[in-house]
Design a protein around this motif. Structure first.
Motif, PDB file in Angstrom:
ATOM      1  N   GLU A 183       0.915  -1.210  -0.057  1.00  0.00           N
ATOM      2  CA  GLU A 183      -0.096   0.085  -0.083  1.00  0.00           C
ATOM      3  C   GLU A 183       0.925   1.379   0.075  1.00  0.00           C
ATOM      4  O   GLU A 183       1.783   1.550   0.757  1.00  0.00           O
ATOM      5  N   VAL A 184       0.752   1.987  -0.942  1.00  0.00           N
ATOM      6  CA  VAL A 184       1.692   3.353  -1.018  1.00  0.00           C
ATOM      7  C   VAL A 184       0.918   4.523  -0.811  1.00  0.00           C
ATOM      8  O   VAL A 184      -0.318   4.589  -1.711  1.00  0.00           O
TER       9      VAL A 184
ATOM     10  N   SER B 159       3.045  -1.274   4.200  1.00  0.00           N
ATOM     11  CA  SER B 159       2.459  -0.153   4.025  1.00  0.00           C
ATOM     12  C   SER B 159       3.304   1.010   4.170  1.00  0.00           C
ATOM     13  O   SER B 159       4.044   1.090   5.250  1.00  0.00           O
ATOM     14  N   VAL B 160       3.294   1.976   3.262  1.00  0.00           N
ATOM     15  CA  VAL B 160       4.098   2.984   2.975  1.00  0.00           C
ATOM     16  C   VAL B 160       3.545   4.547   2.860  1.00  0.00           C
ATOM     17  O   VAL B 160       2.649   4.531   2.471  1.00  0.00           O
TER      18      VAL B 160
ATOM     19  N   PHE C 108       6.395   1.600   6.786  1.00  0.00           N
ATOM     20  CA  PHE C 108       7.489   2.243   6.235  1.00  0.00           C
ATOM     21  C   PHE C 108       7.411   3.869   6.148  1.00  0.00           C
ATOM     22  O   PHE C 108       6.360   4.104   5.448  1.00  0.00           O
ATOM     23  N   GLN C 109       8.157   4.944   6.629  1.00  0.00           N
ATOM     24  CA  GLN C 109       8.031   6.090   6.049  1.00  0.00           C
ATOM     25  C   GLN C 109       9.093   6.160   5.079  1.00  0.00           C
ATOM     26  O   GLN C 109      10.219   6.171   5.272  1.00  0.00           O
ATOM     27  N   ALA C 110       8.394   6.195   3.762  1.00  0.00           N
ATOM     28  CA  ALA C 110       9.362   6.166   2.667  1.00  0.00           C
ATOM     29  C   ALA C 110       8.505   6.610   1.573  1.00  0.00           C
ATOM     30  O   ALA C 110       7.443   6.833   1.681  1.00  0.00           O
ATOM     31  N   SER C 111       9.365   7.102   0.393  1.00  0.00           N
ATOM     32  CA  SER C 111       8.543   7.753  -0.578  1.00  0.00           C
ATOM     33  C   SER C 111       8.516   6.793  -1.685  1.00  0.00           C
ATOM     34  O   SER C 111       9.173   5.685  -2.116  1.00  0.00           O
ATOM     35  N   ILE C 112       7.123   7.152  -2.625  1.00  0.00           N
ATOM     36  CA  ILE C 112       7.066   6.014  -3.861  1.00  0.00           C
ATOM     37  C   ILE C 112       8.215   5.977  -4.550  1.00  0.00           C
ATOM     38  O   ILE C 112       8.441   5.004  -5.366  1.00  0.00           O
TER      39      ILE C 112
END
Ligand SMILES: C[S@@+](CC[C@H](N)C(=O)[O-])C[C@H]1O[C@@H](n2cnc3c(N)ncnc32)[C@H](O)[C@@H]1O
Length: 318
Positions: free
Chosen positions: A92-93, A114-115, A137-141
């Protein structure tokens, strides 16, 4: 099968531990803070969403607001069968406060990665964690910490229009899908020349530059009279004027059964005016990017997932 987690910059394999993501030398590459691995800079262009979802942590979560709007939207748009998701890995982005995270964890047996780029992941953890099938995760697409072609299913709802390069975002999502897997996105559509003729796009050049906390206070202070004028215009048959009122379109955004619309109205109005990027897309453009980047059986359609609530959806198979 486990998803291989990697550093998006060095591509070395990483391992999930209670306090962070570690490489095979035992070095802690990314910390875990409040339930989420932090693979992104703490501050970035999505800070408005961090404030939004941490302020309105529970508002749009089905299990707290008593509606089934997120469940309907998720299953109507993906057309995925609950029972077939059991052993699958889903990505899930752009999960925000986790309205769809909740649906997957509570209604399927899937493993969910899930991001979100903002610290909304912390709101998501409060709503849905800890959970043995949830990896946050806190991360970018654009810098996803996963090996390519890892996921049976990928979805990205309400996010694409808020990214700086929508075509590249679609490409990055497609790269994550396994052969035989599926990707589903929904986004704000461009319906015609009039799509941007409203208070939102007239005022955004100013409002997106206003300090987020201050903007939220202005909206909260003014929401009562804005709701009254919105409703009055509808009652006297002048509803078309509401597109020039600086408030979200209540009837086209909220599920009918919610009782207290003030909180939703503040949330959605802040969501209109605060994002750094708001790039609605044509259904046909997104469909053609799916095809260019190798997806098969691509379908693009407007889906009414709840009475009066419609989303632009594109779906394809790898
Ligand atoms: C309108 S919210 C939608 C959240 C959730 N999907 C929902 O429907 O409630 C858009 C989300 O996209 C996230 N986002 C924006 N740019 C992103 C990026 N480059 N990578 C990952 N997430 C991003 C924002 O932080 C925000 O939480």
């Amino acid at each position: 099968m486990e998803v291989k987690i990697i550093c998006p910059y060095t591509h070395e394999e990483l391992y999930e531990r209670p306090d962070g993501l570690f490489n095979n030398l035992g070095i802690n590459k990314y910390r875990k803070v409040n339930g989420a691995y932090k693979v992104a800079p703490e501050e970035n262009y999505t800070d408005n969403f961090g404030l939004e979802w941490n302020t309105f942590q529970k508002t749009q979560i089905d299990k707290y607001n008593g509606t089934s709007v997120s469940r309907n939207r998720f299953f109507f748009e993906t057309k995925w069968q609950k029972d077939s998701l059991g052993s699958q890995n889903i990505l899930e982005v752009g999960s925000g406060a986790g309205r769809f995270t909740q649906i997957i964890l509570d209604h399927t047996e899937a493993h969910l990665y899930s991001v979100d780029y903002s610290n909304a992941v912390e709101a998501n953890f409060k709503n849905n964690g800890p959970h043995e099938r949830l990896h946050l995760f806190q991360a970018s697409i654009y810098e996803l910490p996963f090996e390519k072609a890892s996921f049976d299913k990928v979805f990205c709802f309400g996010v694409l229009q808020h990214t700086p390069d929508v075509e590249k975002s679609v490409k990055c999502l497609i790269e994550m899908v396994k052969p035989g897997g599926e990707l589903v996105v929904d986004f704000y559509p461009i319906k015609g020349w009039y799509s941007k003729l409203n208070a939102k796009y007239m005022l955004r050049p100013i409002t997106k530059r206003i300090n987020n906390e201050y903007l939220l206070r202005i909206i909260s202070k003014n929401i009562n009279w804005l709701i009254k004028v919105y409703k009055f215009n509808k009652t006297i048959g002048l509803g078309f004027l509401n597109r020039f009122l600086p408030i979200c379109d209540i009837d086209a955004t909220f599920p009918k059964e919610i009782q207290h619309i003030k909180e939703w109205a503040i949330l959605d109005t802040f969501d209109m005016f605060s994002p750094a990027y708001d790039n609605p897309q044509r259904l046909e453009s997104v469909k053609s990017w799916f095809e260019i980047f190798g997806m098969k059986n691509v379908k693009a359609e407007m889906i009414e997932y709840e009475k009066g609530l419609v989303a632009a959806v594109v779906r394809g198979e790898s």
